[in-house]
Motif scaffolding. Structure first.
Motif, short mmCIF file in Angstrom:
data_model
loop_
_atom_site.label_atom_id
_atom_site.label_comp_id
_atom_site.label_asym_id
_atom_site.label_seq_id
_atom_site.Cartn_x
_atom_site.Cartn_y
_atom_site.Cartn_z
N ILE A 82 25.42 29.44 41.58
CA ILE A 82 25.84 29.62 43.46
C ILE A 82 24.45 29.59 44.57
O ILE A 82 24.39 31.22 44.11
N ASP A 83 25.12 29.41 45.15
CA ASP A 83 23.60 29.69 46.27
C ASP A 83 24.20 30.75 47.31
O ASP A 83 26.02 30.68 47.24
N VAL A 127 26.84 30.93 34.22
CA VAL A 127 26.58 30.79 36.18
C VAL A 127 26.33 31.71 36.41
O VAL A 127 27.08 33.04 36.36
N ILE A 128 25.80 31.72 37.96
CA ILE A 128 25.34 33.11 38.53
C ILE A 128 25.58 32.86 39.52
O ILE A 128 25.43 31.98 40.50
N ALA A 129 26.13 34.01 40.51
CA ALA A 129 26.56 34.31 41.67
C ALA A 129 24.88 34.54 42.49
O ALA A 129 24.51 36.08 42.05
N GLU A 130 24.09 34.34 43.59
CA GLU A 130 23.30 34.77 44.40
C GLU A 130 23.80 35.28 45.63
O GLU A 130 24.93 34.93 45.95
N GLY A 131 22.99 35.99 45.99
CA GLY A 131 23.75 36.98 47.50
C GLY A 131 25.06 37.58 47.28
O GLY A 131 25.22 37.71 48.76
N VAL A 132 25.35 39.02 46.42
CA VAL A 132 26.31 38.87 46.01
C VAL A 132 26.16 40.59 47.16
O VAL A 132 25.43 41.02 46.20
N ARG A 135 32.09 40.36 44.50
CA ARG A 135 32.42 41.07 43.62
C ARG A 135 33.68 40.51 42.43
O ARG A 135 33.63 39.74 41.81
N THR A 136 34.41 41.21 42.80
CA THR A 136 36.25 40.91 42.88
C THR A 136 36.51 39.99 43.19
O THR A 136 36.86 39.29 41.88
N PHE A 137 35.98 38.76 43.76
CA PHE A 137 36.42 37.44 44.31
C PHE A 137 35.84 36.87 42.72
O PHE A 137 36.00 35.99 42.00
N LEU A 138 34.43 36.87 42.28
CA LEU A 138 33.94 36.62 42.17
C LEU A 138 34.17 36.31 40.28
O LEU A 138 34.43 35.70 39.47
N VAL A 139 34.36 38.02 39.70
CA VAL A 139 34.94 38.41 38.85
C VAL A 139 36.75 37.57 38.29
O VAL A 139 37.07 37.21 37.06
N LYS A 140 37.31 37.59 39.42
CA LYS A 140 38.95 37.14 39.26
C LYS A 140 39.08 35.57 38.95
O LYS A 140 39.98 34.45 38.22
N HIS A 141 37.79 35.30 39.91
CA HIS A 141 37.21 33.47 39.28
C HIS A 141 36.61 33.40 38.60
O HIS A 141 36.61 31.86 38.03
N GLY A 142 36.00 34.07 37.14
CA GLY A 142 35.62 33.54 36.60
C GLY A 142 34.08 33.34 35.96
O GLY A 142 33.72 33.42 35.22
N CYS A 143 33.46 34.20 37.42
CA CYS A 143 31.90 34.17 37.40
C CYS A 143 32.04 35.58 36.94
O CYS A 143 31.80 36.99 37.54
#
Ligand SMILES: Nc1nc2c(ncn2[C@@H]2O[C@H](COP(=O)(O)O[C@H]3[C@@H](O)[C@H](n4cnc5c(=O)[nH]c(N)nc54)O[C@@H]3COP(=O)(O)O)[C@@H](O)[C@H]2O)c(=O)[nH]1
Length: 836
Positions: free
Chosen positions: A746-747, A778-783, A789-797
């Protein structure tokens, strides 16, 4: 021209009349029937004759056998007459008288018998025409007649014996012989009866056979009669039809001939009129065969009517040009076609024609022929071109003159305000040209200008314009430069440099070697509200700056552009030098799972330049891509990252780490890319399963099929594939489905505002869902923050990269960082689908 139409229509109507094949069929049928009828009639006449003949023969044969029968009956009564004197002598005792009577009766009997035998011989001679039965019967009859003769002799001998007894007075002996004579007489009568029966048998057999053959003939005759009747009826029916058909055809043909005669007359009249026309008039069929060729066509194309008629117009006039077919297709669509056509005649002259072509259709609306009227405009064209050349082109160099250049500049201005791209103008002035003119003369000055014009034309693309404004001043108009002005400045600068280099090469001026330099002024424009005059003035100003800067150089009108172009040029030089001097290093940014454990790193390039300090990839990667330097740079980065992987593998804390390496589009599309990756893996000994290549979406636009093939090859080696900056490019489910990917990244632009911008949040969540649907990690960059991070964890990333964990670090610091944390125990998560 109607005459062409009428004439050809009439000509075509006769052979293509739909009745023709039918009438031929009728005629054939008619002649067949008639012939057959004649044959059948002849046969039936012959049969009748045969039947009558058979009857006739039968009657004749029967008549003769009846005669025969009566003749044998007569023989019976004659035999009685012969026998009677032998008996009578017992009553009369007149031996002499009875003896005479018997001799007389015997003579008559023998005459009769001889006649009957003769008739029988004749019959036997003709019996060959009868059946074997009848022949056998007739031969038997001959024997039986012989038996009658013998029986008669015996009976007469007995009678003579009786007469001799009476003469000698031996009446008793005579009485005794009387019974013998009666027996002989009975035998004679029996023989005669046998003969009569035989004759009767022959007669009935003959009749039976004749009747049989007559019956046979009669049956055949009946069959022929029935057939004849059928044929006659058919002939009557078809004959009527054929007659009507022939009558109507004759009338039709007469009508056609009249039309044909009339249209030929008209055609002759009109053709002679058309021969007087100034224009070349040609008619050709839809198969391109020439049907009409007037006198002017003979003059214009230099080919006689005899040479042209029947030939292909495309081959003969248009030398097989494909444009002819295109024109014919458009003609069939629209019915008319007009254009100027330039042709080479047989004698080698080039002629220009104004050609009007009209499609002629038949009565059913089907294309039938093409009428083409061609006016010779060669002289007019030459004159026009000459006028144009004088009005718009420079006489000395053949380049566009000021007027044409201004016109093209106006067009560029109008176009650049409509389109996004940038245009440019380069004003070129030759340094010290006046001195050349004064010292070596105007002729050599002219020669220099002509050679400069040629060299300028060699420096530009076909879409650009080179013009001579006058004296030693030239202009180059550049169209279609990059929409981004700094990029456009770099493109314009490259062309300027090419011009500088080309015009710096020495000139041969009529045996004299001359060195000349130019000064260039460049002005760029992009849809501004400027006039052509303004732009020329800017280029002029820039050119004077170049002169002021010492000549033989170029200057931009806009100092900023100048700075951009200069900086870019320096960057390129430094980049090449940096590559040679090994000024590049890799930094490693950790990639972390949801438990905070480090699972790998992304290798990010840094350039340590002695003058520039640390340069980030954003500053040099685009230029490296543009100049092709990305190929050696990318190769170096891959090798350095793999070497690092091998080094990590030797230490337990870092042994399980994976490595993500960025691959640019140009690098990936290089034909040897896969082979190079393999070479690096072989050379360094790195484990391909620990290597992940980060590809961008832009890379997928070009050659999808080849890209997928390469990705499959890489995956087969065991390398992981991640789609970088996901969501910023041309993401489409259809291509995602067909790509052999392992991971979506994820950009960072979506992560940056994921908590404040609902759109970004929705996109980030959608990418996570999409990756699940497609079975990708899936991996999120620019965290950067715990909240993100919490938001991403909550939504499955569950995998992340960003400053929250660590910025990209030099190799030693990265190892320190890893040691400080507990290493993740999982395998390489980008090869697995994560569960929330
Ligand atoms: N072809 C190659 N391209 C390369 C290579 N090395 C880098 N690149 C490309 O340059 C882009 C910029 O890289 P960089 O300046 O190193 O930026 C990276 C990180 O520093 C930055 N980052 C990481 N975390 C954060 C964060 O939390 N906030 C923030 N503002 N920035 C962060 O992001 C860049 C990593 O991005 P990505 O690659 O998309 O993961 C870089 O994007 C490459 O395209 C190379 O060797 N070859």
């Amino acid at each position: 021209m109607d005459s062409f139409r009428d004439k050809s229509a009439a000509k075509q109507a006769i052979p293509t009349s739909p009745n023709k094949p039918r009438s031929t069929k009728w005629h054939r049928m008619y002649f067949f029937l008639a012939g057959f009828d004649v044959l059948v009639v002849v046969l039936s006449v012959l049969l009748n004759h045969l039947i009558v003949d058979t009857y006739h023969r039968s009657i004749k044969a029967n008549q003769s056998w009846v005669q025969q029968l009566s003749s044998y009956s007569t023989l019976g009564s004659l035999a009685s007459t012969v026998n009677a004197p032998g008996n009578n002598v017992f009553d009369t005792h007149n031996v002499e008288a009875e003896s005479r009577n018997m001799n007389e009766a015997l003579r008559v009997f023998n005459e009769h018998l001889a006649m009957a035998k003769k008739q029988l011989e004749v019959r036997i001679a003709h019996e060959a025409e009868h059946s074997a039965d009848i022949q056998a019967f007739t031969l038997a009859l001959k024997d039986e007649v012989g038996a009658v003769d013998a029986a008669m002799v015996e009976m007469v001998n007995e009678a003579l014996l009786i007469f001799s007894y009476f003469r000698e007075g031996q009446s008793d002996n005579a009485g005794k012989r009387m019974a013998t004579m009666d027996r002989k007489f009975a035998l004679l009568l029996a023989s005669l009866s046998t003969v009569r029966d035989r004759v009767g048998l022959i007669q009935s057999k003959l009749l039976e056979e004749e009747l049989e053959s007559v019956e046979e003939l009669r049956r055949v005759e009946y069959a022929i009669m029935v057939f004849v009747l059928l044929m006659v009826s058919a002939a009557m029916i078809y004959g009527g039809k054929i007659r009507r058909e022939m009558e109507s055809q004759a009338a039709e043909r007469e009508g056609y001939l009249a039309v044909l005669r009339e249209s030929e007359k008209q055609a002759r009249q009109q053709a002679s009129l058309l021969d007087k026309a100034q224009d070349a008039i040609v008619v050709h069929g839809m198969d391109n065969r020439i049907l009409y060729w007037n006198k002017s066509a003979e003059r214009l194309y230099g080919l006689s009517k005899e040479e042209a008629l029947g030939k292909s117009a495309q081959e003969l006039i248009y030398q097989g040009s494909a444009a002819f077919n295109a024109a014919t297709n458009s003609l069939i669509e629209t019915g008319d076609w007009a254009d100027e056509v330039t042709l080479r005649r047989r004698d080698g002259c080039t002629i220009t024609l104004e050609s009007h072509r009209t499609l002629v259709r038949d009565d059913d609306g089907q294309p039938q022929s093409v009428l083409s009227i061609n006016t010779d405009i060669t002289h007019r064209k030459t004159a026009e071109q000459e006028v144009q050349r004088l009005a718009f082109y420079d006489q000395l160099t053949g380049l566009a003159n000021r007027r044409l250049m201004l016109d093209r500049l106006q067009h560029l201005l109008a176009g650049s305000s409509r389109r996004l791209h940038t245009s440019g103008i380069i004003l070129i002035d030759l340094d010290n040209f006046k001195a050349l003119n004064d010292t070596l003369g105007h002729d050599r000055g002219d020669m220099l200008l002509q050679q400069v014009a040629l060299r300028l034309c060699g420096c530009i693309r076909e879409s650009d314009t080179v013009a001579r404004l006058g004296g030693d001043e030239f202009v180059v108009l550049l169209d279609g430069l990059n929409e981004n002005p700094p990029e456009a400045a770099i493109q314009a600068k490259a062309i300027g440099e090419k011009i500088l280099k080309s015009l710096n090469i020495s000139y041969q001026l009529d045996g004299y070697e001359h060195h000349s330099t130019p000064s260039l002024g460049i002005a760029l424009f992009q849809g501004q509200l400027s006039t052509a005059d303004d732009i020329l003035k800017r280029a002029d100003l820039a050119m004077y700056r170049a002169k002021a800067a010492g000549r033989n150089t170029m200057r931009f009108f806009d100092p900023e552009m100048q700075a951009v172009a200069t900086a870019r040029a320096r960057l390129e030089v430094d980049l090449r030098q940096g590559l040679q001097d090994n000024e590049f290093i890799l930094h490693y940014q950790p990639q972390v799972n949801s438990e905070g454990r480090i699972i790998g790193a992304e290798a990010l390039m840094r350039w340590q330049n002695p003058e520039r300090g640390v340069v980030f990839p954003g500053e040099f990667i685009p230029l490296a891509e543009e100049t092709g330097l990305i190929l050696p740079l990318g190769r170096w980065a891959l090798q350095a990252a793999c070497t690092q992987l091998v080094a990590w593998a030797r230490h337990s804390e870092t042994a399980r780490l994976g490595m993500a390496v960025n691959v640019s589009a140009r690098q990936f599309h290089h034909p040897d890319f896969v082979e190079e990756v393999l070479q690096v893996l072989r050379y360094t000994g790195a484990d391909p399963k620990k290597l992940k290549l980060e590809l961008t979406e832009g890379l997928l636009i070009e050659d999808m099929e080849g890209t997928v093939a390469k990705m499959i090859e890489l995956k087969e080696i065991g390398i992981g594939l991640s789609l970088d900056d996901f969501g910023t490019g041309y993401s489409s489910l259809s291509y995602l489905k067909s790509l052999p990917l392992d991971q979506l990244k994820i950009d960072q632009s979506f992560i940056r505002d994921v908590l404040v911008d609902s759109n970004d949040a929705a996109i980030a969540c959608a990418i996570v869902s999409l990756s699940k649907i497609l079975g990708l990690s899936v991996i999120a960059e620019g965290v950067e923050t715990e909240a993100q991070r919490t938001f991403l964890v909550k939504h499955g990333c569950q995998t992340y990269q960003g400053f929250l964990f660590s910025p990209p670090l030099p190799a030693e610091q990265f190892v320190e960082y890893v040691r400080e944390r507990f290493m993740a125990s999982t395998d390489f998560p980008w090869t697995k689908t994560e569960s929330p």
